[in-house]
Write a protein that holds these residues in place. Structure first.
Motif, PDB file in Angstrom:
ATOM      1  N   SER A 261      20.643   7.069 -36.473  1.00 31.26           N
ATOM      2  CA  SER A 261      20.001   8.489 -36.856  1.00 31.26           C
ATOM      3  C   SER A 261      20.657   9.734 -35.891  1.00 31.26           C
ATOM      4  O   SER A 261      20.834   9.586 -34.985  1.00 31.26           O
ATOM      5  N   ARG A 262      21.482  10.371 -36.755  1.00 32.35           N
ATOM      6  CA  ARG A 262      21.919  11.541 -36.212  1.00 32.35           C
ATOM      7  C   ARG A 262      23.179  11.424 -35.380  1.00 32.35           C
ATOM      8  O   ARG A 262      23.905  12.193 -34.569  1.00 32.35           O
TER       9      ARG A 262
ATOM     10  N   SER B  19      20.633   7.811 -41.115  1.00 31.68           N
ATOM     11  CA  SER B  19      20.077   9.049 -41.787  1.00 31.68           C
ATOM     12  C   SER B  19      20.539  10.156 -40.905  1.00 31.68           C
ATOM     13  O   SER B  19      20.490  10.094 -39.509  1.00 31.68           O
ATOM     14  N   MET B  20      20.866  11.180 -41.308  1.00 26.72           N
ATOM     15  CA  MET B  20      21.278  12.307 -40.921  1.00 26.72           C
ATOM     16  C   MET B  20      22.701  12.272 -39.916  1.00 26.72           C
ATOM     17  O   MET B  20      22.952  13.067 -39.166  1.00 26.72           O
TER      18      MET B  20
ATOM     19  N   LYS C 165      20.056  12.115 -46.026  1.00 27.17           N
ATOM     20  CA  LYS C 165      20.809  13.553 -45.213  1.00 27.17           C
ATOM     21  C   LYS C 165      22.060  13.295 -44.337  1.00 27.17           C
ATOM     22  O   LYS C 165      22.200  14.248 -43.521  1.00 27.17           O
TER      23      LYS C 165
END
Length: 264
Positions: free
Chosen positions: A192-193, A212-213, A233
């Motif tokens: 994530s990120r 995600s992201m 996202k």
């Protein structure tokens, strides 16, 4: 002078979570400093320290200079190498299971075939390092792997996700910009990120991975297995999403720049 050098390095580590700041900080670091190129121990002295270590008193190489040494095949399991410098060092076939390498410098080091299962690699600098065939399962890998070669590496359950508790110090996350991850096993990896801009993940296994992201602009996921993977996202601008295995309808529906991805 030594304190000044460490202050510069600490400042760099604080800001490396941002792509732009990381690059400018790297440009400002003098990689010819003794701290970055010299070794203060020999292979024999390192091996002796490891041999004398115990589970309750692990070998401690904190802030030590181990640059350019041949330390291949040695067992650093549980050792502490926090903020150490081992640029250009040969660790091929070595073991770092449950070791702590946080904030260390490992530019162009060789970890091919090494085992780093459960190791802590928080904010470690692995630019251009070689991790081909390495085992980083369940490691805390919020490090900078820019241009590193992780071809065929075992990254199952590895945690590249951002540390959201230290936002005042910048976004600390796994950076795999332009990294090679072809054929890597990222099953259940936490990304994530994470920054994967222009990374190569051809035929990689991303089953149940959390992206995600994540930033995937320009990345190549051709032939990757994505069953159960989460892309909510995630930025997929110019991302090559060709011949994906296990993809489902709507899996990328909440990804950013869906129409700008390369689907065929």
């Amino acid at each position: 002078m030594t304190r000044a050098i460490f202050a510069i390095l600490a400042l760099f580590l604080c800001f490396q979570g941002s792509a732009g700041l990381t690059q400018s900080a790297m440009d400002g670091v003098d990689l010819t400093l003794p701290r970055m190129v010299e070794a203060e121990l020999t292979r024999e002295e390192v091996a002796d320290r490891l041999a004398k270590s115990t589970e309750t008193n692990p070998a401690d190489f904190t802030r030590m200079r181990l640059n350019g040494l041949d330390l291949s095949g040695l067992d650093f399991s549980g050792a502490i190498l926090r903020a150490a410098a081992f640029n250009g060092t040969d660790f091929s076939g070595a073991r770092f299971d449950d070791a702590v390498l946080d904030q260390a410098w490992a530019l162009k080091s060789d970890f091919s075939g090494a085992s780093l299962r459960g190791a802590s690699l928080f904010q470690t600098q692995f630019h251009n390092a070689d991790f081909t065939g390495a085992d980083l399962e369940n490691s805390r890998a919020a490090a900078d792997f820019t241009r590193a070669d992780l071809t065929g590496a075992n990254l199952r359950g590895a945690d590249f996700s951002a540390d959201m508790r230290n936002q005042s110090m910048g976004l600390m996350r796994g950076v795999l910009r332009k990294a090679l991850l072809d054929g890597a096993d990222l099953t259940g990896a936490l990304m994530s990120r994470a920054d994967l801009e222009f990374a190569k993940l051809r035929d990689a296994n991303l089953t149940d991975a959390d992206l995600s992201m994540a930033t995937l602009g320009g990345a190549d996921l051709t032939g990757a297995s994505v069953a159960g993977a989460v892309f909510d996202k995630a930025d997929i601008t110019s991302t090559r999403l060709l011949a994906l295995q296990g993809a489902t309808d709507g899996q990328f529906a909440d990804a950013r720049n869906f129409k700008r991805a390369i689907w065929k």
